[in-house]
Design an enzyme around this catalytic site. Structure first.
Site, PDB file in Angstrom:
ATOM      1  N   CYS A 176     -24.294  -0.471  45.811  1.00 54.33           N
ATOM      2  CA  CYS A 176     -25.122  -1.675  45.793  1.00 54.33           C
ATOM      3  C   CYS A 176     -26.300  -1.496  44.839  1.00 54.33           C
ATOM      4  CB  CYS A 176     -25.635  -2.001  47.190  1.00 54.33           C
ATOM      5  SG  CYS A 176     -26.712  -3.458  47.240  1.00 54.33           S
ATOM      6  N   GLN A 226     -18.386  -1.790  56.491  1.00 59.19           N
ATOM      7  CA  GLN A 226     -19.069  -0.958  55.501  1.00 59.19           C
ATOM      8  C   GLN A 226     -20.435  -0.539  56.034  1.00 59.19           C
ATOM      9  OE1 GLN A 226     -21.107  -2.307  51.704  1.00 59.19           O
ATOM     10  NE2 GLN A 226     -19.316  -1.289  50.798  1.00 59.19           N
TER      11      GLN A 226
END
Length: 312
Positions: A98, A68
């Site tokens: 996030c 990622q």
């Protein structure tokens, strides 16, 4: 149905991935994020965060791992994606979800939810950089402080050429509040898209997994915190197996305690064991007792002695 192990920065490190994949049948793991700013990162950064790249991008039990990336510069995301692919990553995932204030303060993660056009350009750049045979996925939330842009965000991902999208059923501002989960909105978005949608959020057991599948209409699930609460959660969610007995959980903790130097994750090992016990005690009352036993430990040797004593 696929069940994917979520990326959890500072929690699901390489060795935890190894432990969890050896007792589960995860279809894929996504690594902790590789932070991309304005340069091509050296290979050592990728190997540190995803040492599975040394083994063709597979955990010891054979589960594929996808690197990622986190960042907001399409060009540099693309160049680093190429490097990750060359090293053996099973596709590329882009972090647009996030909620960390530190990450968002540097215009990464969920901050991109406020800029769907940037998500589009970043996804498009990644798709152009990654061989067509390999997937490009994007992980998002429903929006920043409301879900009004959820369709626009998802459209940006699809129009950018992503293979699939993972949607966490809350906004950034919702954090991880259980009462804010919105599986129905995931379903609304899914019906708008032609690419596969992976549902994420509040999946803790067989019942919640089935409820999420039914309400979202998705065929695949990504699990994060629940995988730490119940270490064999993919087996529970996929096959309605019973949760792992505490005695087997102890074996995993014992393995973790005795591998302090196996991976350099940049985090203090003793704190990580205590952190995992914090998750485990939600499903295992015995975890709180073990935490009380080790909470005064400040080094690996003391920790191992305590856990060895419990095992014996």
């Amino acid at each position: 149905m696929r069940v994917i192990l979520a990326p959890m920065q500072g929690v699901l490190d390489p060795f935890v991935r190894q432990l969890l994949t050896q007792v589960n049948q995860y279809d894929l793991c996504v690594s902790e994020f590789v932070r991309v700013v304005d340069q091509l990162l050296p290979t050592k950064v990728f190997y540190r965060l995803c040492p599975e790249l040394y083994q063709q991008g597979l955990t010891a039990s054979g589960t594929p791992v996808r690197v990622q990336l986190l960042g907001q510069h399409p060009q540099w995301l693309a160049e680093n994606a190429q490097r990750a692919i060359e090293l053996g990553s099973h596709g590329i995932d882009l972090n647009c979800g996030c909620p960390s204030k530190t990450v968002n303060g540097s215009n990464g993660g969920a901050s991109l939810l406020k800029q769907p056009e940037l998500i589009y350009h970043a996804t498009k750049a990644l798709r152009a950089a990654v061989p067509k045979a390999l997937p490009v996925s994007v992980k998002v939330r429903l929006g920043w402080d409301n879900s009004e842009q959820a369709f626009e965000i998802a459209d940006a991902v699809q129009q950018g050429g992503a293979t699939e999208i993972t949607i966490h059923g809350r906004t950034k501002m919702d954090g991880y509040r259980a009462d804010r989960i919105n599986w129905a909105k995931i379903n609304d978005v899914r019906q708008r898209l032609s690419i596969p949608v992976i549902a994420n959020g509040e999946i803790w057991d067989w019942q919640s997994g089935q409820a999420c599948l039914a309400e979202t209409g998705c065929q695949d699930l990504m699990i994060g915190r629940g995988a730490l609460n119940i270490p064999n959660l993919s087996q529970v969610v996929k096959f309605n197996q019973a949760k792992m007995p505490w005695a087997e959980v102890l074996i995993l903790l014992h393995q973790y305690a005795h591998t302090e130097n196996q991976f350099d994750t940049g985090f203090y090992h003793v704190a990580r064991i205590k952190q995992w016990l914090g998750y485990l005690k939600k499903a295992y009352p015995q975890a709180d007792a073990l935490f009380q036993l080790i909470k005064t430990c400040h080094d690996g040797q003391a920790l191992r002695m305590k856990i060895d004593g419990v095992m014996n």
